[in-house]
Design an enzyme around this catalytic site. Structure first.
Site, PDB file in Angstrom:
ATOM      1  N   ARG A   1      48.218  50.095  34.054  1.00 34.38           N
ATOM      2  CA  ARG A   1      48.956  51.075  33.249  1.00 34.38           C
ATOM      3  C   ARG A   1      48.105  51.579  32.081  1.00 34.38           C
ATOM      4  O   ARG A   1      48.047  52.780  31.811  1.00 34.38           O
ATOM      5  CB  ARG A   1      50.253  50.469  32.744  1.00 34.38           C
ATOM      6  CG  ARG A   1      51.264  50.246  33.852  1.00 34.38           C
ATOM      7  CD  ARG A   1      52.515  49.600  33.326  1.00 34.38           C
ATOM      8  NE  ARG A   1      53.440  49.317  34.419  1.00 34.38           N
ATOM      9  CZ  ARG A   1      54.397  48.425  34.368  1.00 34.38           C
ATOM     10  NH1 ARG A   1      54.586  47.706  33.266  1.00 34.38           N
ATOM     11  NH2 ARG A   1      55.189  48.225  35.399  1.00 34.38           N
TER      12      ARG A   1
ATOM     13  N   ARG B   1      32.979  33.994  31.393  1.00 31.09           N
ATOM     14  CA  ARG B   1      33.692  33.295  32.464  1.00 31.09           C
ATOM     15  C   ARG B   1      32.909  32.081  32.952  1.00 31.09           C
ATOM     16  O   ARG B   1      33.483  31.176  33.558  1.00 31.09           O
ATOM     17  CB  ARG B   1      33.949  34.241  33.638  1.00 31.09           C
ATOM     18  CG  ARG B   1      32.747  34.452  34.524  1.00 31.09           C
ATOM     19  CD  ARG B   1      32.946  35.568  35.529  1.00 31.09           C
ATOM     20  NE  ARG B   1      31.962  35.572  36.581  1.00 31.09           N
ATOM     21  CZ  ARG B   1      30.680  35.879  36.450  1.00 31.09           C
ATOM     22  NH1 ARG B   1      30.192  36.207  35.264  1.00 31.09           N
ATOM     23  NH2 ARG B   1      29.869  35.856  37.487  1.00 31.09           N
TER      24      ARG B   1
END
Length: 142
Positions: free
Chosen positions: A31, A104
């Site tokens: 979005r 990560r």
């Protein structure tokens, strides 16, 4: 029997909720970045979130399988605790990846280590199980 698996079931549900959280983050990123399905490419911030969620989903079946085998055949409390550590490491992995791909790495290696520990616990538990049944079967023959 239920008390022998309640901790494993609890960690499983927490893992499912974590997966749902990761999926929701992809929806929010879609979005925000205006990336409509089925498109999987877009701005780097979207792609990092999308890839982090995909990677966590790819490893989830491995984790759940090892959690249950280790917990049922070896030690439920140790497996469940390891499962909680794994879920925390995957959360850290996800959060780090969303900021920068390099962030990560530490949590990824740590969570891989937890999976290796669960593999060891599983193999040990299964080995003891089969050794017991094999020796028990031989005793019946003599």
């Amino acid at each position: 029997m239920l008390h022998q698996t309640a901790l494993l079931a609890t960690v499983t549900i927490l893992g499912v909720l974590e997966q749902a959280y990761f999926a929701m983050q992809v929806i929010y990123a879609r979005r925000k970045c205006k990336v409509s399905p089925p498109i999987t490419s877009g701005p780097p911030e979207f792609e990092r979130i999308f890839r982090a969620q995909a990677n966590c989903s790819e490893y989830f079946p491995i984790f759940i399988s090892l959690l249950w085998v280790a917990g049922v055949f070896s030690h439920q409390v140790l497996a469940a605790f390891s499962g909680l550590v794994y879920l925390y490491a995957r959360y850290r992995y996800f959060r780090g990846y969303t900021r920068c791909a390099k962030e990560r790495l530490g949590p990824m290696y740590f969570s891989a280590g937890v999976l290796c520990f669960l593999i060891g616990l599983s193999v040990f538990g299964l080995s003891v199980h089969f050794a017991h049944h094999w020796t028990h079967g031989h005793e019946l023959l003599h």
